[in-house]
Scaffold this motif. Structure first.
Motif, mmCIF file in Angstrom:
data_model
loop_
_atom_site.group_PDB
_atom_site.id
_atom_site.type_symbol
_atom_site.label_atom_id
_atom_site.label_comp_id
_atom_site.label_asym_id
_atom_site.label_seq_id
_atom_site.Cartn_x
_atom_site.Cartn_y
_atom_site.Cartn_z
ATOM 1 N N ILE A 203 0.840 -1.299 0.002
ATOM 2 C CA ILE A 203 0.011 -0.050 -0.142
ATOM 3 C C ILE A 203 0.797 1.396 -0.063
ATOM 4 C CG2 ILE A 203 -0.052 0.345 2.510
ATOM 5 C CD1 ILE A 203 -3.103 0.649 -0.249
ATOM 6 N N LEU A 204 2.196 1.380 0.452
ATOM 7 C CA LEU A 204 3.028 2.191 0.502
ATOM 8 C C LEU A 204 3.277 2.758 -1.162
ATOM 9 C CD1 LEU A 204 5.332 1.149 3.075
ATOM 10 C CD2 LEU A 204 3.663 2.829 3.427
ATOM 11 N N LYS A 205 3.448 1.777 -1.964
ATOM 12 C CA LYS A 205 3.763 2.233 -3.608
ATOM 13 C C LYS A 205 2.509 1.932 -4.355
ATOM 14 C CE LYS A 205 8.296 0.960 -2.284
ATOM 15 N NZ LYS A 205 9.493 0.160 -2.854
ATOM 16 N N GLU A 206 1.348 1.155 -4.220
ATOM 17 C CA GLU A 206 0.264 0.936 -4.950
ATOM 18 C C GLU A 206 -0.958 1.416 -4.716
ATOM 19 O OE1 GLU A 206 0.501 -3.176 -6.163
ATOM 20 O OE2 GLU A 206 2.280 -3.460 -5.325
ATOM 21 N N ASP A 207 -1.932 1.515 -5.603
ATOM 22 C CA ASP A 207 -3.143 1.978 -5.248
ATOM 23 C C ASP A 207 -4.008 0.698 -4.695
ATOM 24 O OD1 ASP A 207 -5.539 3.841 -6.015
ATOM 25 O OD2 ASP A 207 -6.289 1.902 -6.752
ATOM 26 N N LEU A 208 -4.815 1.062 -3.723
ATOM 27 C CA LEU A 208 -5.461 0.018 -3.111
ATOM 28 C C LEU A 208 -6.190 -0.878 -3.811
ATOM 29 C CD1 LEU A 208 -6.820 -0.927 -0.323
ATOM 30 C CD2 LEU A 208 -8.765 0.695 -0.878
ATOM 31 N N TYR A 209 -6.748 -0.613 -5.019
ATOM 32 C CA TYR A 209 -7.568 -1.475 -5.757
ATOM 33 C C TYR A 209 -6.663 -2.404 -6.779
ATOM 34 C CZ TYR A 209 -11.414 1.158 -4.053
ATOM 35 O OH TYR A 209 -12.531 1.592 -3.171
ATOM 36 N N SER A 210 -5.459 -1.832 -6.925
ATOM 37 C CA SER A 210 -4.418 -2.871 -7.421
ATOM 38 C C SER A 210 -4.010 -3.970 -6.480
ATOM 39 C CB SER A 210 -3.226 -1.996 -7.929
ATOM 40 O OG SER A 210 -2.426 -1.402 -7.037
ATOM 41 N N ILE A 211 -4.292 -3.880 -5.356
ATOM 42 C CA ILE A 211 -3.847 -4.693 -4.403
ATOM 43 C C ILE A 211 -5.125 -5.783 -4.197
ATOM 44 C CG2 ILE A 211 -3.161 -5.420 -1.972
ATOM 45 C CD1 ILE A 211 -2.022 -2.467 -2.054
ATOM 46 N N ILE A 212 -6.196 -5.239 -3.925
ATOM 47 C CA ILE A 212 -7.310 -5.922 -3.945
ATOM 48 C C ILE A 212 -8.161 -6.436 -5.365
ATOM 49 C CG2 ILE A 212 -9.933 -5.779 -2.918
ATOM 50 C CD1 ILE A 212 -9.044 -4.030 -0.945
ATOM 51 N N ASP A 213 -8.069 -7.437 -5.458
ATOM 52 C CA ASP A 213 -8.789 -7.987 -6.524
ATOM 53 C C ASP A 213 -10.537 -8.130 -6.529
ATOM 54 O OD1 ASP A 213 -9.097 -9.136 -8.982
ATOM 55 O OD2 ASP A 213 -8.108 -11.025 -8.737
ATOM 56 N N THR A 214 -10.814 -8.911 -5.781
ATOM 57 C CA THR A 214 -12.328 -8.965 -5.444
ATOM 58 C C THR A 214 -12.530 -8.982 -3.918
ATOM 59 O OG1 THR A 214 -12.153 -11.499 -5.246
ATOM 60 C CG2 THR A 214 -12.579 -10.290 -7.587
ATOM 61 N N SER A 215 -13.638 -8.450 -3.431
ATOM 62 C CA SER A 215 -14.113 -8.559 -2.024
ATOM 63 C C SER A 215 -15.638 -8.762 -1.809
ATOM 64 C CB SER A 215 -13.499 -7.284 -1.386
ATOM 65 O OG SER A 215 -14.035 -6.173 -1.698
ATOM 66 N N PHE A 216 -15.741 -9.042 -0.579
ATOM 67 C CA PHE A 216 -17.152 -9.152 -0.173
ATOM 68 C C PHE A 216 -17.276 -9.134 1.261
ATOM 69 C CE2 PHE A 216 -20.859 -11.399 0.758
ATOM 70 C CZ PHE A 216 -21.847 -11.541 -0.308
ATOM 71 N N MET A 217 -17.948 -7.802 1.383
ATOM 72 C CA MET A 217 -17.880 -7.501 2.983
ATOM 73 C C MET A 217 -19.073 -6.723 3.239
ATOM 74 S SD MET A 217 -14.109 -5.410 3.228
ATOM 75 C CE MET A 217 -14.453 -5.036 4.923
ATOM 76 N N PRO A 218 -19.608 -7.140 4.578
ATOM 77 C CA PRO A 218 -20.865 -6.463 5.177
ATOM 78 C C PRO A 218 -20.808 -5.036 5.190
ATOM 79 C CG PRO A 218 -20.038 -8.074 6.536
ATOM 80 C CD PRO A 218 -18.987 -7.810 5.807
ATOM 81 N N ALA A 219 -21.966 -4.193 4.817
ATOM 82 C CA ALA A 219 -22.129 -2.817 4.465
ATOM 83 C C ALA A 219 -23.050 -2.321 5.192
ATOM 84 C CB ALA A 219 -21.791 -2.317 3.235
ATOM 85 N N GLY A 220 -22.954 -1.253 6.022
ATOM 86 C CA GLY A 220 -24.242 -0.630 6.643
ATOM 87 C C GLY A 220 -24.708 -1.570 7.868
ATOM 88 N N VAL A 221 -25.919 -1.157 8.218
ATOM 89 C CA VAL A 221 -26.536 -1.891 9.468
ATOM 90 C C VAL A 221 -27.457 -2.929 9.195
ATOM 91 C CG1 VAL A 221 -26.407 0.322 10.845
ATOM 92 C CG2 VAL A 221 -28.276 0.000 9.560
ATOM 93 N N GLU A 222 -27.792 -3.296 7.949
ATOM 94 C CA GLU A 222 -28.582 -4.266 7.335
ATOM 95 C C GLU A 222 -27.915 -5.328 7.148
ATOM 96 O OE1 GLU A 222 -32.295 -2.859 5.277
ATOM 97 O OE2 GLU A 222 -30.958 -1.130 4.830
ATOM 98 N N CYS A 223 -28.299 -6.385 7.586
ATOM 99 C CA CYS A 223 -27.426 -7.686 7.382
ATOM 100 C C CYS A 223 -27.327 -8.309 5.991
ATOM 101 C CB CYS A 223 -27.952 -8.880 8.378
ATOM 102 S SG CYS A 223 -29.674 -9.332 7.994
ATOM 103 N N ASP A 224 -28.378 -7.999 4.904
ATOM 104 C CA ASP A 224 -28.175 -8.417 3.741
ATOM 105 C C ASP A 224 -27.684 -7.583 2.857
ATOM 106 O OD1 ASP A 224 -30.450 -6.806 3.784
ATOM 107 O OD2 ASP A 224 -31.728 -8.148 3.317
#
Length: 296
Positions: A203-224
């Protein structure tokens, strides 16, 4: 108003009167009706398509005056692509006769929760006392009102092969850890520490989205609701036959799980194309392929 009506082409429907007229149209001219008798009540789902595989559903029952009372409504998209066969637990919402399913999906490493689309199918199984403790096919669908297109990460065939081997090894470790294997738990902890160390250096030399290929994370207060980044496998334009608003339908692969997603074109930033990546917050829906209802 349901937030995701705009995802299927009803972005101008923000007033109660307009939405009531729309729901009356679904009630008067439904394309699909499902009924289930539970105790002394008959629960009915009516669905009307406003395009290819998407539309609005209403759920409720008739009162003593033979008037249909809508308990709730929801926009939907239906697909036939099986995304998972992970074991599920189904729980009812506390405020209405709707259900969510919780899946232990090893490919994600977390419990995946989605809104159950085919409520009557589940109620039929409960009424007929059909056991649901075995693995059933699940078709995952999603909607979003805010998304961005990202460029893909450059990967060689060797990189893809190594990633597949690494992901399979991690899934095996997660499954073993859930069964109480202490060595697997320690290996997972070391794996996570190693991943964190590599990411901290890059992360010191690269952009975040060049490190993270795909991701699946909870968002907000609703569980789905989830924040995802995934590869676009398919992309097509759709049109709402009632409002003529233009939509996008994507098939997205996220952490080796395929999800069909629909959204309004006005809510997308960037030019979509197969091979690029999709980033957005989604509402996850799903249809479980329950056993057929017993006919006597």
């Amino acid at each position: 108003m349901h937030k995701y009506l705009r995802a299927i082409g009803f972005s101008d429907y923000i007033h109660h009167k307009d939405i009531s007229n729309l729901l009356n149209l679904v009630h008067e001219k439904p394309d699909n009706i499902e009924t289930t008798d539970v105790l002394d009540s008959t629960f009915i789902t009516m669905e009307k398509d406003f395009g290819e595989h998407f539309g609005i559903g209403i759920f409720g029952e008739y009162d003593n005056t033979d008037r249909f009372q809508i308990e709730y409504y929801y926009p939907y998209y239906k697909s036939s692509i099986v995304s998972s066969k992970a074991p599920c637990s189904i729980l009812r919402h506390s405020d209405r006769y709707a259900f969510s399913a919780i899946c232990e999906e090893f490919r994600l490493g977390i419990s995946m929760i989605f809104y159950l689309q085919n409520t009557n199918g589940y109620l039929d199984c409960v009424t007929d006392q059909i056991p649901l403790n075995h693995e059933l096919p699940i078709c995952l669908n999603a909607m979003t009102t805010d998304a961005t297109i990202l460029l893909p990460i450059l990967k060689t065939a060797a990189d893809r092969k190594r990633a597949l081997v690494s992901n399979q090894k991690r899934m095996d470790l997660i499954e073993s850890a859930k069964n109480g294997d202490e060595e697997a738990i320690e290996s997972l902890a070391l794996y996570d520490i190693g991943q964190y160390s590599q990411a901290s250096l890059r992360i010191l030399k690269e952009d975040l989205y060049s490190i993270i290929d795909t991701s699946f994370m909870p968002a907000g207060v609703e569980c789905d609701h989830y924040a995802i980044i995934g590869d676009i496998l398919e992309c097509e334009q759709l049109t709402n036959s009632f409002t003529n608003e233009k939509l996008y339908r994507f098939l997205i692969e996220c952490n080796d799980i395929q999800i069909n997603l629909i959204m309004n074109q006005i809510d997308l930033i960037g030019e979509p194309a197969v091979g690029r990546r999709f980033k957005g917050d989604i509402w996850l829906q799903g249809r479980i392929q329950f056993p057929e209802k017993q006919v006597v």
